[in-house]
Design a protein around this motif. Sequence first.
Motif, PDB file in Angstrom:
ATOM      1  N   THR A  49      -3.206   9.009  12.093  1.00  0.00           N
ATOM      2  CA  THR A  49      -2.695   9.961  10.956  1.00  0.00           C
ATOM      3  C   THR A  49      -3.615  10.502   9.931  1.00  0.00           C
ATOM      4  OG1 THR A  49      -1.250   8.399  10.036  1.00  0.00           O
ATOM      5  CG2 THR A  49      -0.140   9.179  11.820  1.00  0.00           C
TER       6      THR A  49
ATOM      7  N   ARG B 158       2.640   3.391  14.449  1.00  0.00           N
ATOM      8  CA  ARG B 158       3.075   2.091  14.908  1.00  0.00           C
ATOM      9  C   ARG B 158       3.526   2.107  16.398  1.00  0.00           C
ATOM     10  NH1 ARG B 158       4.022  -2.264  11.416  1.00  0.00           N
ATOM     11  NH2 ARG B 158       3.979  -1.562   8.954  1.00  0.00           N
TER      12      ARG B 158
ATOM     13  N   ASP C 133       4.077   3.792   9.888  1.00  0.00           N
ATOM     14  CA  ASP C 133       2.441   3.616   9.725  1.00  0.00           C
ATOM     15  C   ASP C 133       2.064   2.420   9.330  1.00  0.00           C
ATOM     16  OD1 ASP C 133       2.680   6.197  10.486  1.00  0.00           O
ATOM     17  OD2 ASP C 133       2.088   7.007   8.627  1.00  0.00           O
ATOM     18  N   LYS C 134       1.168   1.831  10.039  1.00  0.00           N
ATOM     19  CA  LYS C 134       0.219   0.794   9.574  1.00  0.00           C
ATOM     20  C   LYS C 134      -1.094   1.039   9.610  1.00  0.00           C
ATOM     21  CE  LYS C 134      -0.155  -0.935  14.383  1.00  0.00           C
ATOM     22  NZ  LYS C 134      -0.052  -2.165  15.035  1.00  0.00           N
ATOM     23  N   PHE C 135      -2.075  -0.071   9.430  1.00  0.00           N
ATOM     24  CA  PHE C 135      -3.544   0.438   9.230  1.00  0.00           C
ATOM     25  C   PHE C 135      -4.314  -0.442  10.564  1.00  0.00           C
ATOM     26  CE2 PHE C 135      -1.606   0.651   5.124  1.00  0.00           C
ATOM     27  CZ  PHE C 135      -2.098   1.947   4.635  1.00  0.00           C
TER      28      PHE C 135
ATOM     29  N   GLU D 196      -8.162   3.200   9.171  1.00  0.00           N
ATOM     30  CA  GLU D 196      -7.457   4.349   9.669  1.00  0.00           C
ATOM     31  C   GLU D 196      -5.886   3.864   9.669  1.00  0.00           C
ATOM     32  OE1 GLU D 196      -8.871   4.720  13.460  1.00  0.00           O
ATOM     33  OE2 GLU D 196     -10.634   5.985  13.031  1.00  0.00           O
ATOM     34  N   ARG D 197      -5.141   5.154   9.166  1.00  0.00           N
ATOM     35  CA  ARG D 197      -3.553   4.829   9.146  1.00  0.00           C
ATOM     36  C   ARG D 197      -3.084   5.305  10.708  1.00  0.00           C
ATOM     37  NH1 ARG D 197      -0.300   8.615   6.419  1.00  0.00           N
ATOM     38  NH2 ARG D 197      -1.811   8.826   5.250  1.00  0.00           N
TER      39      ARG D 197
ATOM     40  N   GLU E   3      -8.344   6.176   5.640  1.00  0.00           N
ATOM     41  CA  GLU E   3      -7.879   5.664   4.280  1.00  0.00           C
ATOM     42  C   GLU E   3      -9.492   5.355   3.570  1.00  0.00           C
ATOM     43  OE1 GLU E   3      -5.335   5.830   2.351  1.00  0.00           O
ATOM     44  OE2 GLU E   3      -4.146   6.470   4.482  1.00  0.00           O
TER      45      GLU E   3
ATOM     46  N   LYS F   5       0.920   3.742   1.382  1.00  0.00           N
ATOM     47  CA  LYS F   5       1.246   4.603   2.626  1.00  0.00           C
ATOM     48  C   LYS F   5       1.557   3.588   3.690  1.00  0.00           C
ATOM     49  CE  LYS F   5      -0.459   8.463   0.978  1.00  0.00           C
ATOM     50  NZ  LYS F   5      -1.718   9.138   1.283  1.00  0.00           N
ATOM     51  N   LEU F   6       1.781   2.468   3.433  1.00  0.00           N
ATOM     52  CA  LEU F   6       2.163   1.538   4.479  1.00  0.00           C
ATOM     53  C   LEU F   6       3.856   1.824   4.548  1.00  0.00           C
ATOM     54  CD1 LEU F   6       1.898  -1.043   6.311  1.00  0.00           C
ATOM     55  CD2 LEU F   6       2.409  -2.486   4.405  1.00  0.00           C
TER      56      LEU F   6
ATOM     57  N   HIS G 277       0.822  -1.147   0.109  1.00  0.00           N
ATOM     58  CA  HIS G 277       0.088   0.210  -0.053  1.00  0.00           C
ATOM     59  C   HIS G 277       0.727   1.283   0.065  1.00  0.00           C
ATOM     60  CE1 HIS G 277      -2.642   3.080   1.372  1.00  0.00           C
ATOM     61  NE2 HIS G 277      -3.792   2.450   1.008  1.00  0.00           N
TER      62      HIS G 277
END
Length: 543
Positions: free
Chosen positions: A224, A218, A164-166, A214-215, A227, A159-160, A157
Motif C-alpha cells: 500500500t 495484512r 497494515d503492517k511492514f 514497505e507497508r 515507507e 501507519k501501523l 508507528h
Amino acid sequence: MPESEHATASRERPRFLRPAVAAAVAIVCAVTAGSAYATQWGPFAPEIPEVDPAAVAQARAFLADWAGGRMESAGARTTSPDEAQNVLRNFTTGLDISRPKLAAAAASAATGGAVTVPFTAKMPVTDLGTWSYDSEIPVRRQEDGSWKIDWSLPLVHPKLSSTDKFRLTREDTGAPQVTDRTGAPMPPETSPSLKPVIDQLGTTAGAGPRGSIERVDRTTGEVTATEARFGTKTGASADRSVQTTLDPAWQVAADRALAAEADGKDAALVALRIDNGEIVAVANSPASGFNRALSGTYAPGSTWKIVTTGALLLKNAVAPGDIVDCPKYLTVGKEFHNVETSEFPGASFRKNFTESCNTGFISLRNKIGDSELGKVAKNYFGVGQEWHTGIPSFDGSVPVPGDQTEKAASMIGQGKVLGNPLTMASIAATAASGTFHQPTITDGAKDTTKTTALPRAVVTQLRSLMRATVTDGTARGLAGLPGDIGAKTGTAEVSESAPNNGWVVATRGNVAIAVVVEGGVTGGASAVPVARHLLEAVPQDPS
C-alpha cells in the motif's frame, strides 16, 4: 406575579444600555479583542496545564525498555500489557532491525490530564541503513494516581494498524566489477583474498545492497505504500565498475604469498606506493573474513619503533652510535623483556633498533614527553587523522598514556597503541620518503590530512637503520634480494595465553609493504617469509 413570570420579566427588561455605558462597553470590547489578537488571549488566557514529570518519566522508561529489548517491562507500562508486549516483540520480525534508538522530545499537556511525549525512532536495518520516523506516546493518569501509556498500534508507528503492517524487501545487486589501475577487470577468482575489499568497494561506490520498507495489507499482502528506501535507485549503479589503484601483478603475488607462507593462520598484507600512497595490493587470509588489512586493530609491536625512533631523533635525544644498554629485563610498573629474553650489554642505539631491543627503547622513555609520541605519529606520519582511502579503514590510534607503565609499553608498540597493515605500510613509506601521503585505493578520494615533512637528516637515519635491520638484524630473512631493501620486524604480545602476532614492514624502491600474521610468534619467523615471497615474485615496482 408568579415566580416564573418574574424571572422572565427580569431577563427581558435590560434590552438597551444608556449611550455612555454602551460606549464604554464598546471600548472595553475593542481593547480586549486587540489584546487577544496580539497575545492570543492576553490576561484572559486559559491556564496551560503543567506537565507532570512522572508522566514524562514513564514515557521515557517505556522507550528505554523498548530500545533495550525488555518488551515485558515496556508492556507493563501500558494500559494493555499483553498486547503491547506482543506487538513490540513482533514489530521488527522480518525487518532485520538491530537495536533501535528511540529519542524523546519535549512533552506537552492537554486539558483532561493527558500528556503527549513525541519521539523519533531510528531503526538500523542490517546492511542497508536506518529507517527513521516520528511518533508520539500518549500518557494518562490512572484511577490509582499512576501514569500509564495509553496503548494503541499507531504509537509504535503512525501507519501501523489492524489492517497494515511492514515488510522488508531486499534487492540483489551483485558485486561490482572491480578494475585495476589500468581499467582492466580483476576477476575475483584470480585474487580470492580481495573479497572483503570488493564488498566494501561496492557499498562505497553505490553498487551495494538496496532495499525498502514497505507497508502491506495484512490480509492480501498487497503493498500500500513504501515507507523507506535504501541504497541507490534501481538500475543506477548495479552494473557500475569501480576502478582501483591495485596493480594486478602485485595483487596476485600478495594472494600467493599469504597462501604459501602464512601457514593457514589469519594474516593480512598491504603494499602501497611510497610517492603517492596508492595501494597496489591488499590481501586477507582467510578470504571469507573481514578486511583485517585495512580495518583490523592490532598492537603493531616493534614495527612501531620506527615512529618512536623518529620522535627521539627529532629531539636529538639519541644518535645511532650512542650507547643504550639492552638488559634482559626492565621493570616499569611491570616487568618488560626482550624476545626470547635476549640481551646486548653496552649496545649502540643502532643495535637496539636492528635487534629490536624492548628494554633499551623503554629506557629512553623520559627523553620524550608523555603525549609526544602521539603528536609525532599524527603530525609527521598522519596516524590518528581521518583518512579517506576509498573504503572504510582504521587509521591508527595513539592515546596519551595514563601512567609510566603505559608509556613504556607505547614506546615498543604495545599497550594502547593500535594499527594494522595499512597503517604500518604508510609509516614505512613516510620513513623512507620523509613525506606522508594519504593511502588510497580509489581515484578521487579527498584528503583532509595535514602533516609536516620529516627533516632530511631524520629520514637519512631512519633509512640507514631499516637497511641495517635487513643486513645485520632481525629482518635478515630479506637479505640477498635485489634492491636496497629496508625493514623492521615486530613481535606483538596479545595476551598471556595467546601466541604473539608476527609483523614486518619493508620498503624497496617505490613500494612499502606491511604484513601481520596472527599467532605467528615472531615477525622474523612468520611475517618475513611472506614479505620475501612477495618481493621475489614482483621484482619490478608498479608503473
